[in-house]
Design a protein around this motif. Structure first.
Motif, PDB file in Angstrom:
ATOM      1  N   ASP A   1     -14.637  -4.981  -4.280  1.00  0.00           N
ATOM      2  CA  ASP A   1     -14.621  -3.568  -3.193  1.00  0.00           C
ATOM      3  C   ASP A   1     -14.898  -3.685  -2.304  1.00  0.00           C
ATOM      4  N   ILE A   2     -13.638  -3.962  -1.607  1.00  0.00           N
ATOM      5  CA  ILE A   2     -13.178  -4.543  -0.494  1.00  0.00           C
ATOM      6  C   ILE A   2     -12.426  -3.522   0.023  1.00  0.00           C
ATOM      7  N   ASP A   3     -12.075  -2.429   0.659  1.00  0.00           N
ATOM      8  CA  ASP A   3     -11.131  -1.004   1.368  1.00  0.00           C
ATOM      9  C   ASP A   3     -10.027  -2.514   1.903  1.00  0.00           C
ATOM     10  N   GLU A   4      -8.766  -1.909   1.968  1.00  0.00           N
ATOM     11  CA  GLU A   4      -7.113  -2.464   2.216  1.00  0.00           C
ATOM     12  C   GLU A   4      -7.078  -2.883   3.699  1.00  0.00           C
TER      13      GLU A   4
ATOM     14  N   ALA B   1      -9.376  -8.959  -3.146  1.00  0.00           N
ATOM     15  CA  ALA B   1      -8.978  -8.668  -2.657  1.00  0.00           C
ATOM     16  C   ALA B   1      -8.993 -10.747  -1.777  1.00  0.00           C
ATOM     17  N   PHE B   2      -7.948 -12.010  -1.833  1.00  0.00           N
ATOM     18  CA  PHE B   2      -8.413 -13.558  -1.872  1.00  0.00           C
ATOM     19  C   PHE B   2      -7.897 -13.674  -0.334  1.00  0.00           C
ATOM     20  N   ILE B   3      -9.175 -13.631   0.597  1.00  0.00           N
ATOM     21  CA  ILE B   3      -8.739 -14.304   1.988  1.00  0.00           C
ATOM     22  C   ILE B   3      -9.573 -15.730   1.611  1.00  0.00           C
ATOM     23  N   THR B   4      -8.601 -15.983   3.100  1.00  0.00           N
ATOM     24  CA  THR B   4      -8.707 -17.679   3.556  1.00  0.00           C
ATOM     25  C   THR B   4      -9.528 -18.169   5.346  1.00  0.00           C
TER      26      THR B   4
ATOM     27  N   LEU C   1      -3.898 -11.934  -0.696  1.00  0.00           N
ATOM     28  CA  LEU C   1      -4.174 -10.761  -1.636  1.00  0.00           C
ATOM     29  C   LEU C   1      -4.881 -10.043  -2.005  1.00  0.00           C
ATOM     30  N   ALA C   2      -4.555  -9.297  -2.193  1.00  0.00           N
ATOM     31  CA  ALA C   2      -4.787  -8.008  -2.446  1.00  0.00           C
ATOM     32  C   ALA C   2      -4.477  -6.864  -3.707  1.00  0.00           C
ATOM     33  N   TRP C   3      -5.533  -6.278  -4.297  1.00  0.00           N
ATOM     34  CA  TRP C   3      -4.915  -5.460  -5.366  1.00  0.00           C
ATOM     35  C   TRP C   3      -6.152  -4.668  -5.718  1.00  0.00           C
ATOM     36  N   THR C   4      -5.789  -2.987  -6.656  1.00  0.00           N
ATOM     37  CA  THR C   4      -6.446  -2.764  -7.584  1.00  0.00           C
ATOM     38  C   THR C   4      -7.204  -3.378  -8.897  1.00  0.00           C
TER      39      THR C   4
ATOM     40  N   VAL D   1      -1.653  -8.732  -9.440  1.00  0.00           N
ATOM     41  CA  VAL D   1      -1.934  -9.233  -7.432  1.00  0.00           C
ATOM     42  C   VAL D   1      -0.935  -8.967  -7.106  1.00  0.00           C
ATOM     43  N   ARG D   2      -0.820  -8.432  -5.728  1.00  0.00           N
ATOM     44  CA  ARG D   2      -0.050  -8.274  -4.764  1.00  0.00           C
ATOM     45  C   ARG D   2      -0.109  -8.888  -3.583  1.00  0.00           C
ATOM     46  N   LEU D   3       0.996  -9.406  -2.566  1.00  0.00           N
ATOM     47  CA  LEU D   3       0.565 -10.165  -1.794  1.00  0.00           C
ATOM     48  C   LEU D   3       1.013  -9.509  -0.433  1.00  0.00           C
ATOM     49  N   ARG D   4      -0.326  -9.187   0.515  1.00  0.00           N
ATOM     50  CA  ARG D   4       0.347  -8.593   1.631  1.00  0.00           C
ATOM     51  C   ARG D   4       0.354  -9.683   2.816  1.00  0.00           C
ATOM     52  N   MET D   5       1.570  -9.259   3.295  1.00  0.00           N
ATOM     53  CA  MET D   5       2.538 -10.010   4.374  1.00  0.00           C
ATOM     54  C   MET D   5       1.341  -9.567   5.732  1.00  0.00           C
ATOM     55  N   LEU D   6       0.525  -9.466   7.080  1.00  0.00           N
ATOM     56  CA  LEU D   6       0.377 -10.037   7.926  1.00  0.00           C
ATOM     57  C   LEU D   6       1.391  -9.737   8.578  1.00  0.00           C
TER      58      LEU D   6
END
Length: 156
Positions: A107-110, A51-54, A126-129, A134-139
């Motif tokens: 290794d972070i849970d979705e 996951a990519f997080i900012t 961003l989060a992917w297996t 690579v997938r974009l997750r819009m919250l």
């Protein structure tokens, strides 16, 4: 946590999907692209999930560098407390007019990724297996006008 109020979530998602992303591993910047596999990264740093997080620019509103660095320090403390492996990463616009620092976490849970994204008032992460694009997750909920972009998950 702030609530996101966006004029056009579909346009924002398209901008996030078109952005450039990179993670820094041992001095090398490895590119990430929404909708594409991260072959080089996964060969270099194999993890089950990524996951990519900012913490920069909460609610997609520009903040000062000082405010962004303060938010980043809080995110780092949270990731450290959770014992999550991470590497510095960043996102930037194709033409260089926008840049955000962040972290690539392994290794972070979705569900935890979504929780952290919401905690830091992010519109998307961003989060992917491993082995998958690579997938974009819009919250936020999927807007009715959202079309195309098969690599986006709307998590309202």
């Amino acid at each position: 946590m702030r609530e996101l109020h966006l004029v056009n979530a579909s346009e924002l998602a398209a901008a996030y999907a078109a952005a450039q992303y990179a993670v820094v591993l041992d001095g090398d910047a490895l590119a990430l692209h929404v909708g594409q596999r991260a072959v080089d990264l996964e060969a270099y740093w194999p993890q089950r999930r990524y996951a990519f997080i900012t913490a920069w620019n909460p609610a997609s509103v520009p903040h000062s560098d000082a405010a962004n660095e303060t938010a980043n320090a809080v995110l780092v403390a949270r990731l450290t407390a959770m014992g999550l492996a991470r590497h510095p990463a960043h996102a930037y616009a194709k033409y260089g007019d926008w840049r955000e620092a962040g972290w690539l976490v392994g290794d972070i849970d979705e569900a935890l990724v979504d929780l952290l994204g919401r905690e830091f008032s992010q519109a998307g992460i961003l989060a992917w297996t491993f082995g998958e694009p690579v997938r974009l997750r819009m919250l936020m909920p999927r807007p009715p006008q959202a079309t195309g972009l098969d690599c986006i998950d709307w998590v309202g």
